[in-house]
Structure formats: C-alpha cells, structure tokens
Design a protein around this motif. Structure first.
Motif, mmCIF file in Angstrom:
data_model
loop_
_atom_site.group_PDB
_atom_site.id
_atom_site.type_symbol
_atom_site.label_atom_id
_atom_site.label_comp_id
_atom_site.label_asym_id
_atom_site.label_seq_id
_atom_site.Cartn_x
_atom_site.Cartn_y
_atom_site.Cartn_z
ATOM 1 N N ARG A 1 44.445 40.911 4.683
ATOM 2 C CA ARG A 1 44.456 42.205 5.344
ATOM 3 C C ARG A 1 45.787 42.493 6.014
ATOM 4 N NH1 ARG A 1 42.232 43.918 2.372
ATOM 5 N NH2 ARG A 1 40.211 43.226 1.711
ATOM 6 N N SER A 2 46.716 41.573 5.915
ATOM 7 C CA SER A 2 47.978 41.800 6.595
ATOM 8 C C SER A 2 48.971 42.441 5.643
ATOM 9 C CB SER A 2 48.541 40.516 7.148
ATOM 10 O OG SER A 2 49.126 39.786 6.111
ATOM 11 N N ARG A 3 50.098 42.770 6.152
ATOM 12 C CA ARG A 3 51.092 43.465 5.363
ATOM 13 C C ARG A 3 52.461 42.876 5.629
ATOM 14 N NH1 ARG A 3 47.643 44.443 2.717
ATOM 15 N NH2 ARG A 3 46.572 46.347 2.228
ATOM 16 N N GLN A 4 53.415 43.350 4.868
ATOM 17 C CA GLN A 4 54.787 42.897 5.047
ATOM 18 C C GLN A 4 55.236 43.059 6.495
ATOM 19 O OE1 GLN A 4 56.394 41.442 2.578
ATOM 20 N NE2 GLN A 4 58.254 41.035 3.725
ATOM 21 N N ASP A 5 54.674 44.027 7.173
ATOM 22 C CA ASP A 5 55.003 44.226 8.593
ATOM 23 C C ASP A 5 54.744 42.970 9.398
ATOM 24 O OD1 ASP A 5 55.571 46.842 7.965
ATOM 25 O OD2 ASP A 5 53.542 47.528 8.446
ATOM 26 N N LYS A 6 53.660 42.293 9.067
ATOM 27 C CA LYS A 6 53.329 41.061 9.791
ATOM 28 C C LYS A 6 54.385 39.981 9.536
ATOM 29 C CE LYS A 6 49.138 39.889 11.053
ATOM 30 N NZ LYS A 6 47.703 39.742 10.830
ATOM 31 N N ILE A 7 54.837 39.905 8.301
ATOM 32 C CA ILE A 7 55.910 38.964 7.976
ATOM 33 C C ILE A 7 57.164 39.326 8.774
ATOM 34 C CG2 ILE A 7 57.451 38.139 6.139
ATOM 35 C CD1 ILE A 7 54.785 37.006 5.632
ATOM 36 N N GLU A 8 57.420 40.601 8.893
ATOM 37 C CA GLU A 8 58.582 41.030 9.680
ATOM 38 C C GLU A 8 58.446 40.598 11.137
ATOM 39 O OE1 GLU A 8 59.126 45.245 9.044
ATOM 40 O OE2 GLU A 8 59.639 44.928 6.947
ATOM 41 N N GLN A 9 57.240 40.693 11.654
ATOM 42 C CA GLN A 9 56.993 40.229 13.033
ATOM 43 C C GLN A 9 57.255 38.738 13.168
ATOM 44 O OE1 GLN A 9 53.002 41.153 14.323
ATOM 45 N NE2 GLN A 9 53.356 43.370 14.187
ATOM 46 N N ILE A 10 56.742 37.990 12.198
ATOM 47 C CA ILE A 10 56.952 36.541 12.201
ATOM 48 C C ILE A 10 58.449 36.247 12.114
ATOM 49 C CG2 ILE A 10 56.604 34.424 10.860
ATOM 50 C CD1 ILE A 10 53.852 35.590 10.051
ATOM 51 N N ASP B 1 60.955 38.107 13.043
ATOM 52 C CA ASP B 1 61.573 38.399 14.348
ATOM 53 C C ASP B 1 61.339 37.264 15.325
ATOM 54 O OD1 ASP B 1 62.496 40.785 13.490
ATOM 55 O OD2 ASP B 1 60.902 41.989 14.392
ATOM 56 N N PHE B 2 60.092 36.820 15.359
ATOM 57 C CA PHE B 2 59.716 35.756 16.289
ATOM 58 C C PHE B 2 60.531 34.490 16.034
ATOM 59 C CE2 PHE B 2 57.141 31.968 17.188
ATOM 60 C CZ PHE B 2 56.897 32.136 18.539
ATOM 61 N N ILE C 1 57.374 34.978 -1.544
ATOM 62 C CA ILE C 1 58.235 36.120 -1.883
ATOM 63 C C ILE C 1 58.401 37.040 -0.666
ATOM 64 C CG2 ILE C 1 58.350 38.242 -3.260
ATOM 65 C CD1 ILE C 1 59.063 35.861 -4.955
ATOM 66 N N ALA C 2 57.310 37.219 0.070
ATOM 67 C CA ALA C 2 57.379 38.071 1.263
ATOM 68 C C ALA C 2 58.359 37.493 2.281
ATOM 69 C CB ALA C 2 55.991 38.221 1.877
ATOM 70 N N LEU C 3 58.354 36.174 2.422
ATOM 71 C CA LEU C 3 59.295 35.514 3.335
ATOM 72 C C LEU C 3 60.727 35.681 2.842
ATOM 73 C CD1 LEU C 3 57.313 32.201 3.999
ATOM 74 C CD2 LEU C 3 57.846 33.930 5.722
ATOM 75 N N MET C 4 60.895 35.505 1.521
ATOM 76 C CA MET C 4 62.240 35.586 0.965
ATOM 77 C C MET C 4 62.798 37.005 1.044
ATOM 78 S SD MET C 4 61.538 32.876 -2.017
ATOM 79 C CE MET C 4 63.064 32.629 -2.898
ATOM 80 N N LEU C 5 61.912 37.967 0.990
ATOM 81 C CA LEU C 5 62.356 39.351 1.169
ATOM 82 C C LEU C 5 62.994 39.517 2.555
ATOM 83 C CD1 LEU C 5 62.449 42.269 0.047
ATOM 84 C CD2 LEU C 5 60.204 42.643 1.053
ATOM 85 N N GLY D 1 63.685 30.579 17.483
ATOM 86 C CA GLY D 1 64.102 29.383 16.778
ATOM 87 C C GLY D 1 62.963 28.415 16.527
ATOM 88 N N LYS D 2 61.742 28.854 16.806
ATOM 89 C CA LYS D 2 60.577 27.992 16.569
ATOM 90 C C LYS D 2 60.176 28.019 15.102
ATOM 91 C CE LYS D 2 58.339 27.972 21.043
ATOM 92 N NZ LYS D 2 57.562 28.808 21.953
ATOM 93 N N GLN D 3 59.523 26.943 14.681
ATOM 94 C CA GLN D 3 59.026 26.899 13.308
ATOM 95 C C GLN D 3 57.537 27.218 13.287
ATOM 96 O OE1 GLN D 3 59.990 23.969 10.553
ATOM 97 N NE2 GLN D 3 62.169 24.077 10.918
ATOM 98 N N ILE D 4 57.139 27.933 12.283
ATOM 99 C CA ILE D 4 55.728 28.275 12.137
ATOM 100 C C ILE D 4 55.260 27.791 10.776
ATOM 101 C CG2 ILE D 4 54.076 30.169 11.924
ATOM 102 C CD1 ILE D 4 55.842 31.855 13.664
ATOM 103 N N LYS D 5 54.129 27.096 10.766
ATOM 104 C CA LYS D 5 53.564 26.698 9.476
ATOM 105 C C LYS D 5 52.495 27.709 9.085
ATOM 106 C CE LYS D 5 55.512 22.582 8.571
ATOM 107 N NZ LYS D 5 56.852 23.186 8.738
ATOM 108 N N LEU D 6 52.704 28.321 7.958
ATOM 109 C CA LEU D 6 51.722 29.276 7.474
ATOM 110 C C LEU D 6 50.746 28.575 6.542
ATOM 111 C CD1 LEU D 6 54.156 32.180 6.573
ATOM 112 C CD2 LEU D 6 52.671 32.082 8.562
#
Ligand SMILES: [Zn+2]
Length: 147
Positions: free
Chosen positions: A8-17, A19-20, A53-57, A25-30
């Motif tokens: 249900r999420s979108r590229q916007d959420k990836i953009e938020q991640i 930014d974060f 791909i969303a991350l690489m974008l 400088g923290k790492q997040i495991k998806l």
C-alpha cells in the motif's frame, strides 16, 4: 528492522526513508519479501525487485537495506517485466507504475529511461502464457530434484 506493508505504500515512502537515512546516517533493514522463509529478502521475487529498483531510483544502495544481489538488478527486472516472469498479484503493477511516474526527465540511467517509455500493461497477462506455465513447472521439478 523496518517492517511495513509495501503493497500500500508508494515511492513517496521510499523518498521519506531516503531523507531519513541521508539525514541521520542510520541504516534501515527493509523486509519486503513473501517468498523467502526465515526473514530475509530473496532478491528475486517481484516484491524484492520493485523495492530494490525503488531504492536505486533514489540513488540508494539496496545492499544497505538488507538486499544482497550479485547480478544486474536493472537487467534482471527488465527481463522479468518483458518476459512475464511476475504475475503482478498484490497490485505490484501499480508499484511499478508509481516508480515510472517518479522517474525524472533528466534521469540518464538506461533502465529508467527504458521504463519511462515502456507500457507496463504489456507485462500483465504474459505470466499465464503457455510458455511461462511450462517454464515454471520445469523449474519447480528441477528444484525438487536438487533438494
Ligand atoms: Zn523476495
């Protein structure tokens, strides 16, 4: 560990991640994979591929988010989209369309240029062609023999 329902999420959420991560400088495991048992990402299914791909974008390295993939993700994804390897259940095609929408006109990367011009609707329906049914059956049998 970042648990989320990426359906249900979108590229916007990836953009938020993005930014974060850039800010802190923290790492997040998806964790997005449904195919792989044991809590890792298989890096082959549509869910894993879309997320990578969303991350690489966003110019993020998937390896820093719990994905381990040796081959060319662009090449692999393009092949899967063109050949109908994925069935696009769980509305994944909408996620691809969302990524496509977010590709900027100035993006010079070959994959994203291609995606921008590719009609994703062409990938729907290919999964159930005769050829792909046979291929999946063969693969399943092969895996059984190997195991
Ligand atoms: Zn997966």
């Amino acid at each position: 560990m970042y648990h989320d329902n990426f359906d249900r999420s979108r590229q916007d959420k990836i953009e938020q991640i993005s930014d974060f991560v850039k800010r802190t400088g923290k790492q997040i495991k998806l964790r997005v994979c449904w195919e792989s048992p044991g809590g890792s990402n298989c890096c082959e299914c549509e869910k894993c591929s879309i997320t990578m791909i969303a991350l690489m974008l966003e110019n993020l390295d998937p390896k820093k988010f719990g994905f381990y993939f040796n081959d060319d993700i662009y090449k692999y994804s393009k092949k899967c989209l063109l050949e109908g390897k994925w069935d696009f259940i769980h509305d994944d095609i909408d996620l691809w369309k969302d990524i496509k929408k977010h590709v900027s006109d100035s993006d010079e990367r070959e994959f994203f240029k291609w995606l921008k011009s590719y009609d994703l609707n062409k990938s729907i329906g290919k999964y159930n062609t005769f050829y792909n049914k046979i291929r999946r059956k063969t693969l399943a049998t092969y895996k059984k023999i190997k195991a």
